[in-house]
Motif scaffolding. Structure first.
Motif, mmCIF file in Angstrom:
data_model
loop_
_atom_site.group_PDB
_atom_site.id
_atom_site.type_symbol
_atom_site.label_atom_id
_atom_site.label_comp_id
_atom_site.label_asym_id
_atom_site.label_seq_id
_atom_site.Cartn_x
_atom_site.Cartn_y
_atom_site.Cartn_z
ATOM 1 N N ASP A 247 0.893 -1.160 0.000
ATOM 2 C CA ASP A 247 0.000 0.000 0.000
ATOM 3 C C ASP A 247 0.937 1.217 0.000
ATOM 4 N N LEU A 248 1.102 1.844 -1.169
ATOM 5 C CA LEU A 248 2.235 2.745 -1.383
ATOM 6 C C LEU A 248 2.218 4.014 -0.524
ATOM 7 N N GLN A 249 1.088 4.730 -0.447
ATOM 8 C CA GLN A 249 1.109 6.016 0.272
ATOM 9 C C GLN A 249 1.487 5.880 1.748
ATOM 10 N N PRO A 250 0.840 4.978 2.503
ATOM 11 C CA PRO A 250 1.275 4.813 3.899
ATOM 12 C C PRO A 250 2.732 4.374 4.007
ATOM 13 N N HIS A 251 3.164 3.576 3.021
ATOM 14 C CA HIS A 251 4.569 3.134 3.059
ATOM 15 C C HIS A 251 5.515 4.323 2.891
ATOM 16 N N ILE A 252 5.188 5.218 1.954
ATOM 17 C CA ILE A 252 6.049 6.394 1.728
ATOM 18 C C ILE A 252 6.130 7.246 2.996
ATOM 19 N N GLU A 253 4.997 7.399 3.681
ATOM 20 C CA GLU A 253 5.014 8.182 4.928
ATOM 21 C C GLU A 253 5.938 7.554 5.966
ATOM 22 N N LYS A 254 5.818 6.229 6.096
ATOM 23 C CA LYS A 254 6.661 5.522 7.064
ATOM 24 C C LYS A 254 8.148 5.677 6.688
ATOM 25 N N HIS A 255 8.435 5.540 5.393
ATOM 26 C CA HIS A 255 9.819 5.631 4.907
ATOM 27 C C HIS A 255 10.384 7.032 5.186
ATOM 28 N N ASN A 256 9.596 8.055 4.940
ATOM 29 C CA ASN A 256 10.046 9.428 5.192
ATOM 30 C C ASN A 256 10.288 9.688 6.680
ATOM 31 N N GLU A 257 9.435 9.103 7.531
ATOM 32 C CA GLU A 257 9.637 9.271 8.983
ATOM 33 C C GLU A 257 10.970 8.657 9.405
#
Ligand SMILES: [Zn+2]
Length: 460
Positions: free
Chosen positions: A443-453
């Motif tokens: 699930d790309l969008q939540p993953h990107i948020e986690k990666h940025n954090e």
């Protein structure tokens, strides 16, 4: 038993030995392996999964031979933006030393997502720093969860600053532990069979971060188990000077001294190699992972790739780590490989008539490097082309899009000459990892948020 049928592809490029490009092409895959490839008219009528690819071009999945997935967390770091290799490394080592096991998992998914969306179905990663309890297991699990074929390298660093090496002592490991952990990983995860999803590679990081003893011991261990060996070599002039001063040899001669030339070895970069050294690669079957974006980004130089191909060296393509690219776009890398090779030809004063025998790398040569070339470098004969008996690994691109508009007289070359596009479908062994332009396992969008954090925490 499961079957997968592709039909009506506008063009299906096989990259087989005959270089067949089939109009109105199809593929029939059973239990992950190709059973039929040819015109749609020769395909069966039905299958468990049927994919109509009218208006698409289909290619074998691209294969990435060099990466550092964890570096997706440190892209475009301000202090490392405008540095050459050694200064770049010295800036980044302390940041990487803050990583935790979850960072390895999360960054692996990010890199695999980018790769899959650019047509990649198999990748090798070189993980050589294991801070705060991080393990290669974290990456292997991410690869399995994502569904891409992974050649996970148990990298290592043992020559710290106090011993004359480049990395700080805080990030190097004990040599006995490196070997013990390497053996554990091979025994636990390495699958040498056709269709393998996970292979383990032994990969001491570079001449300037590893002792000669560990190079030799790693080669012995790898050969005992029949796994591949990988390292960075002849990337920069700094490295060449380092090898001459510390070991009394140029990098390739040093590899010969530590038993690191052979068909089970591949080197990332090999920018600074002379004719004799290229010949030595060809004679010993040693492979090269060409990383054009990274070589430009770090001002390392231009690898003599066309010469290597002429001499018969196995050459594959790699995007390299995301702190020196800073992208994992395989089609983008294919494009840069073609363009950089042409720049080199121009700088050497080659005649640029565009006729047969021209010294310009073609779009098809560049794609062949990223498919057949990369497969050979990784020691695999079950991937890299669309042929009966090989893995059902391919990607498809919709030709009706802006980037390709006006180039449909040669859709295959268009993928290299035009601005890089993303894949509409990417399939590994008859299983979608990209479908209708979307990742199927993340699930790309939540993953990107986690990666940025996680990236933010590393830089704080
Ligand atoms: Zn690298």
């Amino acid at each position: 038993m499961s079957t997968f049928l592709v039909r009506n592809a506008s063009l299906l490029a096989t990259f087989d030995d005959q270089e067949r490009e089939i109009a109105d092409g199809g593929l029939f895959v059973r239990d992950g392996f190709i059973e039929l490839v040819g015109p749609t008219a020769e395909m069966p009528d039905s299958a468990d999964e049927v994919l109509d690819l009218a208006g698409h071009v289909v290619l074998p999945g691209l294969i990435n031979t060099h990466h550092h997935f964890y570096q997706t967390l440190t892209r475009a770091v301000p202090a490392a933006q405008d540095a050459n290799l050694f200064n770049w490394l010295v800036t980044l080592y302390p940041i990487w030393a803050r990583m935790q096991p979850e960072d390895i998992y999360v960054s692996t998914i990010t890199a695999l997502a980018e790769l899959a969306l650019s047509g990649c179905t198999a990748a090798s990663d070189h993980l050589y720093i294991f801070p705060n309890g991080s393990r290669l297991d974290d990456q292997i699990q991410a690869g399995l969860d994502f569904g891409m074929r992974l050649h996970a390298s148990r990298g290592s660093m043992s020559l710290g600053e106090s011993q004359g090496g480049l990395p700080p002592d805080s990030v190097v490991e004990d040599e006995d532990f490196i070997l013990e952990d390497s053996q554990r990983l091979i025994e636990q995860y390495h699958d040498p069979n056709p269709g393998s999803m996970t292979q383990v590679v032994l990969a001491p990081c570079s001449p300037f971060s590893i002792t000669g003893d560990l190079m030799k011991a790693s080669a012995n261990l790898a050969r005992e188990y029949g796994v591949q060996l990988h390292t960075h070599l002849a990337e920069t002039e700094d490295e060449e000077q380092f090898c001459i001063e510390l070991f009394g040899h140029r990098p390739v001669a040093y590899m010969d001294q530590v038993n690191w030339l052979g068909s089970d070895v591949w080197f990332a970069h090999s920018v600074h190699v002379n004719n004799d050294e290229i010949n030595q690669y060809a004679l010993t079957g040693s492979g090269v992972a060409h990383c054009p974006n990274s070589n430009m980004r770090l001002a390392s130089g231009i690898a003599p790739i066309l010469k290597m191909l002429t001499f018969g060296v196995k050459v594959g393509l790699g995007v390299d780590g995301s702190a020196s690219n800073d992208s994992s776009h395989m089609l983008g890398e294919v494009r840069q490989a073609m363009l950089l090779s042409r720049l080199a030809a121009g700088l050497e004063g080659a005649s640029l008539s565009g006729e047969d025998g021209s010294p310009l790398m073609t779009a098809r040569q560049a794609l062949r490097m990223a498919t057949r070339g990369s497969a050979a470098v990784l020691g695999r004969d079950d991937i890299g082309s669309l042929e009966v008996g090989k893995c059902g690994d391919f990607f498809a691109v919709n030709l009706q899009q802006l980037n390709l508009s006006g180039a449909l007289h040669d859709p295959l070359a268009a993928l290299v000459f035009c601005a890089p596009v993303t894949a509409d479908y990417t399939v590994v062994g008859g299983r979608f990892i990209v479908k209708e332009g979307h990742l199927t396992t993340v699930d790309l969008q939540p993953h990107i948020e986690k990666h940025n954090e996680r990236a933010k925490r590393l830089l704080e």
